[in-house]
Design a protein around this motif. Sequence first.
Motif, PDB file in Angstrom:
ATOM      1  N   ASP A 257       5.652  15.289  39.787  1.00 33.86           N
ATOM      2  CA  ASP A 257       4.313  15.714  39.381  1.00 33.86           C
ATOM      3  C   ASP A 257       3.374  14.517  39.414  1.00 33.86           C
ATOM      4  OD1 ASP A 257       5.248  18.262  38.972  1.00 33.86           O
ATOM      5  OD2 ASP A 257       5.377  18.076  36.787  1.00 33.86           O
ATOM      6  N   GLY A 258       2.167  14.734  39.936  1.00 33.56           N
ATOM      7  CA  GLY A 258       1.181  13.666  40.005  1.00 33.56           C
ATOM      8  C   GLY A 258       1.218  12.857  41.291  1.00 33.56           C
ATOM      9  N   THR A 259       2.155  13.176  42.192  1.00 33.42           N
ATOM     10  CA  THR A 259       2.241  12.457  43.467  1.00 33.42           C
ATOM     11  C   THR A 259       0.963  12.671  44.263  1.00 33.42           C
ATOM     12  OG1 THR A 259       4.653  12.606  43.563  1.00 33.42           O
ATOM     13  CG2 THR A 259       3.503  12.310  45.660  1.00 33.42           C
ATOM     14  N   ARG A 260       0.493  11.604  44.889  1.00 29.58           N
ATOM     15  CA  ARG A 260      -0.701  11.657  45.727  1.00 29.58           C
ATOM     16  C   ARG A 260      -0.306  11.296  47.160  1.00 29.58           C
ATOM     17  NH1 ARG A 260      -5.090  13.945  43.422  1.00 29.58           N
ATOM     18  NH2 ARG A 260      -6.473  12.614  44.606  1.00 29.58           N
ATOM     19  N   GLY A 261      -1.003  11.916  48.100  1.00 32.13           N
ATOM     20  CA  GLY A 261      -0.826  11.598  49.506  1.00 32.13           C
ATOM     21  C   GLY A 261      -2.044  10.827  49.995  1.00 32.13           C
ATOM     22  N   ILE A 262      -1.850   9.982  51.012  1.00 26.61           N
ATOM     23  CA  ILE A 262      -2.978   9.257  51.589  1.00 26.61           C
ATOM     24  C   ILE A 262      -2.962   9.367  53.113  1.00 26.61           C
ATOM     25  CG2 ILE A 262      -3.271   7.612  49.688  1.00 26.61           C
ATOM     26  CD1 ILE A 262      -1.872   5.492  51.470  1.00 26.61           C
TER      27      ILE A 262
ATOM     28  N   ALA B  66      -0.980   1.768  39.273  1.00 30.34           N
ATOM     29  CA  ALA B  66      -1.293   1.179  37.966  1.00 30.34           C
ATOM     30  C   ALA B  66      -1.936   2.204  37.036  1.00 30.34           C
ATOM     31  CB  ALA B  66      -2.224  -0.018  38.139  1.00 30.34           C
ATOM     32  N   ARG B  67      -2.459   3.292  37.594  1.00 28.01           N
ATOM     33  CA  ARG B  67      -3.122   4.340  36.804  1.00 28.01           C
ATOM     34  C   ARG B  67      -2.217   5.542  36.560  1.00 28.01           C
ATOM     35  NH1 ARG B  67      -8.658   5.036  40.110  1.00 28.01           N
ATOM     36  NH2 ARG B  67      -9.425   2.910  39.912  1.00 28.01           N
ATOM     37  N   GLU B  68      -0.945   5.347  36.505  1.00 25.85           N
ATOM     38  CA  GLU B  68      -0.007   6.414  36.161  1.00 25.85           C
ATOM     39  C   GLU B  68       0.361   7.351  37.306  1.00 25.85           C
ATOM     40  OE1 GLU B  68       1.536   6.084  33.264  1.00 25.85           O
ATOM     41  OE2 GLU B  68       0.193   4.412  32.917  1.00 25.85           O
ATOM     42  N   THR B  69      -0.101   7.129  38.530  1.00 26.88           N
ATOM     43  CA  THR B  69       0.392   7.911  39.664  1.00 26.88           C
ATOM     44  C   THR B  69       1.842   7.485  39.881  1.00 26.88           C
ATOM     45  OG1 THR B  69      -1.790   8.041  40.679  1.00 26.88           O
ATOM     46  CG2 THR B  69       0.103   8.373  42.134  1.00 26.88           C
ATOM     47  N   PRO B  70       2.805   8.431  39.852  1.00 28.32           N
ATOM     48  CA  PRO B  70       4.208   8.028  39.956  1.00 28.32           C
ATOM     49  C   PRO B  70       4.642   7.672  41.380  1.00 28.32           C
ATOM     50  CG  PRO B  70       4.061  10.400  39.801  1.00 28.32           C
ATOM     51  CD  PRO B  70       2.658   9.866  39.624  1.00 28.32           C
ATOM     52  N   ARG B  71       3.982   8.291  42.361  1.00 26.40           N
ATOM     53  CA  ARG B  71       4.397   8.112  43.751  1.00 26.40           C
ATOM     54  C   ARG B  71       3.207   8.368  44.664  1.00 26.40           C
ATOM     55  NH1 ARG B  71       9.629  11.285  45.696  1.00 26.40           N
ATOM     56  NH2 ARG B  71      10.576   9.405  44.852  1.00 26.40           N
ATOM     57  N   VAL B  72       3.169   7.622  45.767  1.00 27.28           N
ATOM     58  CA  VAL B  72       2.191   7.861  46.828  1.00 27.28           C
ATOM     59  C   VAL B  72       2.986   8.067  48.107  1.00 27.28           C
ATOM     60  CG1 VAL B  72       0.229   6.936  48.120  1.00 27.28           C
ATOM     61  CG2 VAL B  72       0.424   6.470  45.669  1.00 27.28           C
ATOM     62  N   VAL B  73       2.615   9.100  48.862  1.00 30.59           N
ATOM     63  CA  VAL B  73       3.301   9.416  50.111  1.00 30.59           C
ATOM     64  C   VAL B  73       2.301   9.415  51.258  1.00 30.59           C
ATOM     65  CG1 VAL B  73       5.085  10.783  48.963  1.00 30.59           C
ATOM     66  CG2 VAL B  73       3.044  11.918  49.833  1.00 30.59           C
ATOM     67  N   THR B  74       2.815   9.238  52.450  1.00 28.98           N
ATOM     68  CA  THR B  74       2.003   9.337  53.652  1.00 28.98           C
ATOM     69  C   THR B  74       2.885   9.841  54.779  1.00 28.98           C
ATOM     70  OG1 THR B  74       0.346   8.203  55.000  1.00 28.98           O
ATOM     71  CG2 THR B  74       2.342   6.945  54.428  1.00 28.98           C
ATOM     72  N   ASP B  75       2.268  10.282  55.858  1.00 30.45           N
ATOM     73  CA  ASP B  75       3.046  10.911  56.928  1.00 30.45           C
ATOM     74  C   ASP B  75       2.512  10.553  58.316  1.00 30.45           C
ATOM     75  OD1 ASP B  75       0.685  12.355  56.596  1.00 30.45           O
ATOM     76  OD2 ASP B  75       1.634  14.281  56.963  1.00 30.45           O
ATOM     77  N   PRO B  76       2.636   9.292  58.705  1.00 33.41           N
ATOM     78  CA  PRO B  76       2.168   8.935  60.050  1.00 33.41           C
ATOM     79  C   PRO B  76       3.032   9.560  61.139  1.00 33.41           C
ATOM     80  CG  PRO B  76       3.400   7.112  59.103  1.00 33.41           C
ATOM     81  CD  PRO B  76       3.257   8.156  58.018  1.00 33.41           C
ATOM     82  N   SER B  77       2.454   9.663  62.305  1.00 33.57           N
ATOM     83  CA  SER B  77       3.239  10.080  63.470  1.00 33.57           C
ATOM     84  C   SER B  77       4.325   9.038  63.699  1.00 33.57           C
ATOM     85  CB  SER B  77       2.343  10.164  64.699  1.00 33.57           C
ATOM     86  OG  SER B  77       3.135  10.243  65.864  1.00 33.57           O
TER      87      SER B  77
END
Length: 161
Positions: free
Chosen positions: A82-87, A115-126
Amino acid sequence: MAGVYHFRPMTSADLPQLERWLALPHVREWWGDPAEQFALVSGDLDEPAMDQFIVSADDGEFGYIQCYDVTAWESGFGRQPDGTRGIDLFIGEPGMIACGHGSALIRAFVDERLARETPRVVTDPSPANARAVRAYEKAGFRKTTLINTPDGPALLMIRDR
């Protein structure tokens, strides 16, 4: 390479610049049809699950980054905390490419989110976009698996807090 990056929330006043960047060959190669992408990006200005930023450094504004709630769209990312962000991002100004800005701005942006409590950041390049994959790895992301997204095959990359 500049050491400090600024991430200013994008506004409708930025749309002409964004449209110009999307039409450049080095952006179009990975983002696809400029008109289609412009419609999507400009349409997301009022989307609460999407945060959009113009990236700048001492040399001025040179790129775009979007950060979104991965549960808001069908992404193919599978179950995430929960809280995961994609970029997703691109460097628009051609003179700023291959100068180390990609990995440095990714690291700065993601460090702020983690640092602001986002637990995970994901991305999906080719998987074929070796420059992007390298930049994400240098910014602390790890390769996980190949996934199928609405835009085709992608390499899921993750950075945890």
